[in-house]
Design an enzyme around this catalytic site. Sequence first.
Site, PDB file in Angstrom:
ATOM      1  N   GLU A 478       0.824  -1.210   0.000  1.00 16.66           N
ATOM      2  CA  GLU A 478       0.000   0.000   0.000  1.00 16.66           C
ATOM      3  C   GLU A 478       0.857   1.257   0.000  1.00 16.66           C
ATOM      4  O   GLU A 478       0.739   2.122   0.870  1.00 16.66           O
ATOM      5  CB  GLU A 478      -0.955  -0.041   1.195  1.00 16.66           C
ATOM      6  CG  GLU A 478      -1.943  -1.200   1.076  1.00 16.66           C
ATOM      7  CD  GLU A 478      -2.799  -1.435   2.308  1.00 16.66           C
ATOM      8  OE1 GLU A 478      -2.389  -0.997   3.410  1.00 16.66           O
ATOM      9  OE2 GLU A 478      -3.842  -2.056   2.191  1.00 16.66           O
ATOM     10  N   GLU A 539      -4.307 -10.230   0.670  1.00 13.44           N
ATOM     11  CA  GLU A 539      -5.202 -10.168   1.829  1.00 13.44           C
ATOM     12  C   GLU A 539      -6.613 -10.444   1.310  1.00 13.44           C
ATOM     13  O   GLU A 539      -6.999  -9.914   0.274  1.00 13.44           O
ATOM     14  CB  GLU A 539      -5.166  -8.785   2.491  1.00 13.44           C
ATOM     15  CG  GLU A 539      -3.796  -8.366   2.997  1.00 13.44           C
ATOM     16  CD  GLU A 539      -3.748  -6.902   3.443  1.00 13.44           C
ATOM     17  OE1 GLU A 539      -4.831  -6.324   3.697  1.00 13.44           O
ATOM     18  OE2 GLU A 539      -2.649  -6.336   3.514  1.00 13.44           O
TER      19      GLU A 539
END
Length: 585
Positions: A478, A539
Amino acid sequence: MKRNIVSLFLFITISASGQNMPDWENPAVIGINKEEYHATLTLPSGKSKCEEIVSLDGIWKFNWSPQPDIRPVDFYKNDFSVANWDDIVVPGNWQMQGYGMPIYSNWTYPFKKDQPRVMSEPPKEYFSYKNRNPVGSYVTTFQIPPGERDKRYYLHFAGVESAMYVWVNGEKVGYSQNSMSPAEFDVTSYVKPGENRLAVEVYRWSDGSYLEDQDMWRLSGIFRSVDLWIRPQIHIKDYTLTAELSDNFASAKVDMKVWLRNQSAKKVKNYEIEVLLKGRDNRGKKVEYKMAAPVKSLSPRSVNIFDLSCVLENPKLWSAEIPNLYDVKIVLRNKKGVQEQFSNHLGIRRMEVRGEVFYFNGKPIKMKGVNRHEHHPRTGRFVDRATLETDLRLMKQANINMIRTSHYPDDPLFYELCDIYGFYVMDEANQESHDYGLRNKELGDNPDWTLAHIDRAVSLVQRDKNHPCVLFWSLGNEGGHGINSLAMADTVRALDSTRIVFSDTDREISDIYDDGYLHPDRLRELAREVNDKPFFMREYAHAMGNSLGNFKEYWDVIETDKSILGGAIWEWANHGIAKKKMAHL
């Protein structure tokens, strides 16, 4: 290419260090007088048996200051008394020992977002409003035997968050940031026979914290081990151990590169590097191979590379299901005998991407993974061996075969144990700038931050390159997008072309297509649309607390599509911090 990368580090770091700003608010300064990153030279479990390593872990003297301008500036001096200071345990986070406040944040920086500065005024409700950038001052001592001469002395910090200065006997040695990777300093010219004083000044936040915006508890301090390495002047600086399987898996060519360094002022002759490989072949027969390279001469203050190889017939292969390992011993000797030796192990395996399918040892496999932070409810970022092994055993019982080191390199012992227990590891660089937004340009496409990004790629690969469990180099989580993620990918591929490069924020440079938290129906659709890379969910099933739903629905989709490599559950454990119970009146 490797030499060019290192040269870039040295040039930018040295040229930038004189700018009129603190080192810890200057993204061009990632270290001063640090040694180059290198492999974990000996298996972490064997450190106590390695005569070269002296552990400095234990009780240190400690002072906590809420901001830099009221820290004890002269504490590093030999005549500065710390007798009345508190004691603190190293390794450990200072917040877990009663100093300051642990802060949990998903993505919001716990200081004023104003890169590269960390001292700008934040909102009044922030802890950092009155505690602008806490500083921990550490002092300990160590002994150098009086008769010990002609040695090199290196201080090795396995992990310090987030930036630190180091002094020995009142003399400034250097500076480091990049919290989750090692910092090593040559202190030969600073030490003396007898007692020596080590002082370390740790800043809670630095410009490096802008790349450490992970979803976790924000903690500080010397949280991994500190060691003093006492080494001969001529020593093994680094080594790389690889094995290339033949097409039919009937043999493996084992290659080893050894970087030998002469730190003395003399030319030396008649050394030998010897590598011993022991184990069993796939028929159960004992095998032993000896590789040797004569070292005719070494110039003063030089580093030379030596190549050794052998062909191993009928090798036993390493996998998560059957983690076969060969014992490896690396020995440096001369006419006087063994000068130093290290123990490691070798796992022989092959990974490759063919079209949209990932193959391991020639077969498509599924990654049944979890994300795992380093966290302990009482010791914070420091996780003891017993807890780590308990985690790994429970994972095995749960049929988990893959771990993502979310979102930074873990303690070196983790990788040794994953080699032994058998886990596929996605090793992740310490790089996240979530508060600026996914695929942000502020840090991702800003040349001021290129060196810091590259540093986190180099430190990842160079330390962990010899572990068979590591299949993927992840460029972080991220983070930004642009020239810096591309520089990281190019750096990783230049250092190690044998593994898979992964990026969750820049699919163009990633060998694997990633998406997360998809509905099972959307996973099915998107996996069909993506036909040039394997599909992986870094994820997907959220399992912190009492959640975790739609698990069977996910795996019904994953198992029926060959191109879907698998996924990693978020997360292995809930991140609570233990608190004392209040007595009932």
